[in-house]
Enzyme design. Structure first.
Site, PDB file in Angstrom:
ATOM      1  N   ASP A  14       8.578  -4.917  -1.472  1.00 13.60           N
ATOM      2  CA  ASP A  14       7.129  -4.768  -1.493  1.00 13.60           C
ATOM      3  C   ASP A  14       6.609  -5.178  -2.874  1.00 13.60           C
ATOM      4  O   ASP A  14       7.380  -5.281  -3.839  1.00 13.60           O
ATOM      5  CB  ASP A  14       6.763  -3.315  -1.183  1.00 13.60           C
ATOM      6  CG  ASP A  14       5.273  -3.087  -1.124  1.00 13.60           C
ATOM      7  OD1 ASP A  14       4.579  -3.831  -0.408  1.00 13.60           O
ATOM      8  OD2 ASP A  14       4.779  -2.165  -1.820  1.00 13.60           O
ATOM      9  N   ASP A  16       2.729  -4.469  -4.313  1.00 13.06           N
ATOM     10  CA  ASP A  16       1.804  -3.525  -4.942  1.00 13.06           C
ATOM     11  C   ASP A  16       2.482  -2.182  -5.150  1.00 13.06           C
ATOM     12  O   ASP A  16       2.964  -1.563  -4.193  1.00 13.06           O
ATOM     13  CB  ASP A  16       0.545  -3.342  -4.076  1.00 13.06           C
ATOM     14  CG  ASP A  16      -0.298  -4.601  -4.014  1.00 13.06           C
ATOM     15  OD1 ASP A  16      -0.670  -5.097  -5.079  1.00 13.06           O
ATOM     16  OD2 ASP A  16      -0.564  -5.086  -2.902  1.00 13.06           O
ATOM     17  N   ASP A 217       7.152   1.529  -1.939  1.00 12.79           N
ATOM     18  CA  ASP A 217       6.652   2.761  -2.558  1.00 12.79           C
ATOM     19  C   ASP A 217       5.860   3.630  -1.587  1.00 12.79           C
ATOM     20  O   ASP A 217       5.390   4.701  -1.974  1.00 12.79           O
ATOM     21  CB  ASP A 217       5.765   2.423  -3.756  1.00 12.79           C
ATOM     22  CG  ASP A 217       4.458   1.746  -3.345  1.00 12.79           C
ATOM     23  OD1 ASP A 217       4.505   0.788  -2.528  1.00 12.79           O
ATOM     24  OD2 ASP A 217       3.388   2.172  -3.815  1.00 12.79           O
TER      25      ASP A 217
END
Length: 337
Positions: A14, A16, A217
């Site tokens: 991922d 961001d 996250d």
């Protein structure tokens, strides 16, 4: 003991909150990813930017990446539309330039909201809705009109929030929700936590999902998407979710691994283990007695977090503890929230 990454043949990472926050790199992310010897595909639910633009950002941060190394939810959405609509079909693009480019690459006739406002006779056969900073209420109205008229509606993702260098902003999910309220229909969602984006990454890597490690996250998107696709996953504590939110996560949102930051990919991983009484991770050994911690040894913060979360998950699954109690028990151990 082998390193964590040596158990896998590739990584889907991922962006961001994992690699960067807005224009700035997350601490240790660039050096950790640069040291990996396996291929990496960067997968993002953020549909606003084309892969080449994302790759340029990664290159500016110090990573070696091309557009081929980036998979976006816009690309996953265009892939799904291509399974149902003929090449050359008119599709309304709502969102940033990444949405337009993904549709164009699949051979669709790309229609912008301004085109429909200028010519009311245009009838899109599909709608691809993704995030864009400049999306207006009028753009959302055109999407609603097209969906109500029968267009196939695909949403790149339904993330309610978007982490930025200034804080948390409303995400594409909020924009999708506005259209949904107008049309009373649900879109086909392709981004995480749905499987299509991760499946696109596995296809690009030419590997089965079980050989790929997903890193993110967010529990409700990155981790849940990995579980849905059959990938093992890592929750990294540099973004949205914390040890506190993980403590009460249902099985479909529980990662295989819990790490502080991306440096852990190149290190040996100490997993929590139990002898059916105590839970132990590295130097940490603990159990629950009458709803309270009984701690024999305290390890490092991440060892304590892994042991505590594993213990709490077992207690919740066995109906011995409720979510509120679990949050209270883990709160003092969550130095990352």
């Amino acid at each position: 003991m082998s390193t964590l990454i040596e158990r896998y043949s590739a990584v889907v990472c991922d962006l961001d909150g994992v690699v960067y926050r807005g224009p700035e790199a997350v601490d240790h992310a660039v050096s950790a990813l640069s040291s990996l010897s396996v291929p990496i595909v960067y997968a993002t639910n953020n549909a606003s930017r084309p892969p080449g633009e994302v790759a340029a950002h990664l290159t500016e941060l110090g990573l070696h990446a091309s557009g081929r190394d980036v998979a976006t939810s816009s690309q996953a959405g265009a892939e799904v539309l291509a399974r149902h609509l003929p090449r050359g079909a008119g599709v309304l693009a709502v969102g940033g330039s990444g949405v337009h480019e993904a549709l164009q690459a699949k051979g669709f006739r790309v229609l912008e909201p301004r085109d429909l406002r200028a010519d009311a006779s245009l009838r899109p056969e599909g709608v691809l809705q993704g995030y864009g900073q400049d999306v207006t209420a009028s753009d959302l109205a055109e999407a609603a009109y097209a969906v109500a008229a029968g267009a196939l509606w695909v949403a790149t993702n339904t993330d309610e929030t978007l982490p930025t260098h200034r804080g948390t902003a409303p995400g594409n999910g909020m924009l999708v929700a506005a259209v949904r309220r107008a049309v009373d229909r649900d879109p086909v969602v392709v981004g995480k936590p749905e499987a299509p984006l991760y499946e696109l990454c596995a296809d690009r890597l030419d590997m089965p999902a079980r050989r790929v490690l997903a890193v993110g996250d967010r529990l409700e998107t990155d981790v849940a998407g990995a579980v849905a696709t059959g990938m093992d996953s890592v929750l990294v504590l540099t973004g949205v979710d914390s040890v506190t939110t993980l403590a009460t996560a249902p099985p479909a949102m529980r990662p295989t691994y819990l790490v502080e930051d991306l440096r852990a990919l190149g290190a040996a991983y100490e997993a929590a283990e139990t002898d059916y009484s105590w839970w132990e991770c590295g130097g940490d050994r603990r159990r629950l007695v009458d709803g309270r911690w009984d701690v024999a040894r305290t390890g490092t913060p991440i060892e304590s977090a892994r042991a505590a979360v594993a213990c709490l998950h077992q207690a919740i699954d066995d109906d011995e503890l409720d979510d509120d109690a679990a949050r209270r028990l883990v709160q003092d151990l969550d130095v990352w929230q």
